[in-house]
Design a protein around this motif. Structure first.
Motif, PDB file in Angstrom:
ATOM      1  N   ALA A 351      22.831  16.640 -15.772  1.00 24.53           N
ATOM      2  CA  ALA A 351      22.693  18.023 -15.311  1.00 24.53           C
ATOM      3  C   ALA A 351      21.615  18.747 -16.104  1.00 24.53           C
ATOM      4  O   ALA A 351      20.788  19.481 -15.534  1.00 24.53           O
ATOM      5  N   SER A 352      21.586  18.523 -17.410  1.00 22.14           N
ATOM      6  CA  SER A 352      20.579  19.184 -18.254  1.00 22.14           C
ATOM      7  C   SER A 352      19.172  18.696 -17.946  1.00 22.14           C
ATOM      8  O   SER A 352      18.220  19.480 -17.960  1.00 22.14           O
ATOM      9  N   LEU A 353      19.026  17.400 -17.682  1.00 19.64           N
ATOM     10  CA  LEU A 353      17.703  16.870 -17.355  1.00 19.64           C
ATOM     11  C   LEU A 353      17.208  17.446 -16.037  1.00 19.64           C
ATOM     12  O   LEU A 353      16.032  17.762 -15.876  1.00 19.64           O
ATOM     13  N   LEU A 354      18.116  17.584 -15.080  1.00 19.98           N
ATOM     14  CA  LEU A 354      17.742  18.050 -13.756  1.00 19.98           C
ATOM     15  C   LEU A 354      17.483  19.545 -13.742  1.00 19.98           C
ATOM     16  O   LEU A 354      16.653  20.041 -12.981  1.00 19.98           O
ATOM     17  N   SER A 355      18.167  20.270 -14.597  1.00 20.18           N
ATOM     18  CA  SER A 355      18.062  21.728 -14.584  1.00 20.18           C
ATOM     19  C   SER A 355      18.121  22.227 -16.024  1.00 20.18           C
ATOM     20  O   SER A 355      19.133  22.772 -16.467  1.00 20.18           O
ATOM     21  N   PRO A 356      17.012  22.039 -16.778  1.00 17.98           N
ATOM     22  CA  PRO A 356      17.031  22.311 -18.224  1.00 17.98           C
ATOM     23  C   PRO A 356      17.433  23.744 -18.562  1.00 17.98           C
ATOM     24  O   PRO A 356      17.959  23.988 -19.647  1.00 17.98           O
TER      25      PRO A 356
END
Lengths: 432, 432
Positions: A351-356
């Motif tokens: 989730a963090s990689l996709l939407s930092p």
């Protein structure tokens, strides 16, 4: 839901495998295929495509460039979008009648690439299509003869079929989607030229992009290779579970998409975004082509197969159709909520990689679902399976269809029971 | 020093390529080679190794396991550590006399793997060794015939030769190190079994590990593919410059080494650290095997070639020798200080990946050199080229030797003049 640790076997697997085609990436790469074929000694090759791609002139241009290297190139444009046993048999008969061929070049989406894999297999090995289709639908034979060089030239940014060892088909009589899977089916060279995707319409970029995204997310959260029983070498299959290499490709694909997916849907002429999406599609293919995919892909089969009268924007208006990537995405948020406990840190990292920039919610199991639904809403993906025509009374049938994909569900990081699937489908009727 | 932007050509390259062997990784992977050969139809194979590795019994065990699959396996243990034209010609003559062979299996370090590449080339293609050695030393011919399957089984964690397309050799009469480079030389299958490296002594782990580290750092900082002039397809070489895929492998190798390198040197029985180092070696090989290496590797040739009477711990005590990885590392800190301005963010990221807890110094160009020298000091690498026997008066000769490696220096991210090399060697006399 059971936790992943319950699946750690007594004699865990210690080995993983990794395979990939040679890759040539970049603007103009598709103009060099004649040279790449000439070093193999090829004199006569078959270009495999579908009528839609042919109408855009791309396969003919590829064939013309190949001929400049003194190689005879014939174009077959009879690929059926979503191949069937009938369409593959037609293509194989065409290739057998017109052969022999020294190499094959697939120009198009996953359908063209998969059809070329079947042609390559059945013009180099004895027998018929159903001899090689996965058991129990087919006889699941192993090809014993080497195949010819196969160059895959994707014109959509989605399937990753240029990296994988599988040919997916509908067996019409049985109304079942299955495949042929063997390491020898993998293309020998993938030519990824982002300029071929610039004309891809916005709706196709959105759906096919959700396919890329789910390849990355499903391979990242697939059952790890060491959570399988130790295999004998002859038992190894191309999909060996998540591992350090497939994880790396998946994470890199997510990073590329985080900055390019919305842009590529919004503005098809954004060449930088197109280039990133083309790279992400290949990277995700290199990941899931070795790790496998799981629940969202299993669910996509009945969502697409049982379509009532849904028509997707920017897709051919003739027959009702839920495009593959859209079908995969519609249960993805709830599938990842279901698998969260098997590997929380992987779901959170994805989730963090996709939407930092996104903030973590209090309920961490909602983080990846929230990030996904926000993206889907932004790029015009329907708000759940109700919007493509399903209602509560359809759930039992959808579950039944998903359960037929046991090979796919086996790659999930935990046991997936009927009631788990029913819950995922029900919660996916309306997503936000 | 010139900045990288001055090298952006009028017609920049838009294409990069990526190739890799199939990979089988993990404990026990080396026991399955017989099966992997059997699917190619092989009946009789040659296992290529050196006397040192043979003394440990590993190649014989690999051969015995192969025989269990009904394949005749002969062991050739005449590989010369640091192959020469004479040693390669001897190996080729042996293989030609005893052939034909259906496949080759290299068991050992880079020397065994490179020797097997030369054997494979010269038993499948006509002519003699010097026909294929890079011009101007050799005739630089291109192999026109397909090679046989080559399985590479590294027993040291260093060279990455299992991933690369090059065979390095010393041409004795000319006192020059050169190579044979062609995509067809790449092994078809890399079998990386970390258990084979557990017996590698501490000094070898340190030197070979510095080779891994420099592969990763040099490919990450190599001239980017788009900073070359646009090539015609027939001009493409396996080393195409840094690109998104080689960057990914290099960064992942650095991450693996950040937690495992010191541990593997300190405690050879730390299986987790050994496993990470084996993976890092392969990952770095997949990176530089496509991007290239530059100044530290060019400088390593004269540092090793002009050795006086240095003997390295844990290496054979017979002849004086600066081990390859050690030779590569000794000018790396100053080389990366020199290249810093071409891509500051890459140098800083590399330092942070390798040493996440390190603080950035005020002079940012010192960050990567500082991180490297701290590591080198910890693992027992000599404190500069003075410690292996060179003094100021040797610098001119070392520069002359490095300048002979123009193919390697061409991969540097900026022009490298005589005086630049002289400064790097002089500053590298004593590093800390």
């Amino acid at each position: 839901m059971e936790s992943q640790s319950q699946f750690l076997p007594a004699n865990p697997e210690s080995v993983f495998t990794y395979g990939a085609p040679l890759l040539k990436y970049g603007r103009g790469a598709a103009d060099e295929i004649g040279f790449d074929l000439s070093v193999t000694g090829a004199k006569r090759v078959l270009v495999v495509t579908d009528a839609g791609v042919a109408a855009a002139g791309i396969p003919q241009r590829v064939a013309e460039r190949i001929k400049e290297f003194g190689i005879d190139a014939v174009v077959y444009d009879g690929v059926h979008v979503e191949p069937t046993d009938a369409s593959l048999e037609h293509a194989i008969a065409y290739a057998r009648d017109g052969g022999p061929w020294d190499a094959f070049i697939a120009v198009g989406g996953g359908s063209s690439i998969d059809t070329a894999k079947a042609i390559n297999l059945l013009t180099t090995n004895p027998g018929e299509l159903m001899d090689y289709v996965n058991a129990p639908v087919g006889r699941g034979n192993t090809p014993n003869q080497p195949l010819k060089p196969l160059v895959a030239v994707p014109t959509t940014t989605g399937t990753g079929a240029e990296s994988t060892t599988i040919c997916v088909l509908d067996v019409l009589d049985l109304k079942v989607k299955t495949g042929i899977s063997h390491a020898r089916l993998r293309p020998t060279l993938a030519v990824v030229d982002p300029m071929l995707t610039v004309s891809q319409p916005s709706g196709v970029t959105a759906s096919a992009g959700m396919d890329i995204l789910c390849h990355a997310l499903e391979s990242l959260t697939a059952r790890p290779y060491m959570a399988y029983e130790r295999k004998r070498p002859e038992q190894r299959v191309p999909y060996c579970g998540s591992n350090p290499i497939s994880d790396m490709w998946a994470e890199k694909a997510l990073m590329l998409m985080s900055t390019s997916f919305r842009r590529a849907v919004l503005d098809g002429d954004d060449e930088e975004a197109r280039a990133s999406m083309a790279l992400a599609a290949t990277f995700a293919g290199l990941g899931f082509g070795n790790a496998g995919v799981h629940i969202p892909h299993a669910n996509a089969y009945p969502i697409a197969g049982r379509v009532k009268d849904f028509h997707a924007k920017d897709y051919p208006s003739g027959e009702p159709m839920v495009p593959h990537g859209m079908a995969v995405s519609l249960t993805a948020p709830e599938a990842f909520r279901f698998t969260f406990d098997t590997a929380p840190e992987r779901h959170l990292r994805a989730a963090s990689l996709l939407s930092p920039a996104a903030d973590k919610p209090n309920d961490l199991s909602s983080f990846l679902p929230d990030v996904l639904t926000a993206l889907m809403s932004d790029i015009g993906i329907p708000n759940g399976i109700a919007e493509v025509g399903y209602e509560s009374s359809d759930v039992a049938g959808l579950v039944e269809g998903a359960l037929m994909q046991q090979r796919v569900l086996a790659a999930a990081p935990c046991e997936v029971r009927d009631e788990d699937l029913a819950s995922i489908f029900t919660r996916s009727l309306t997503l936000w």
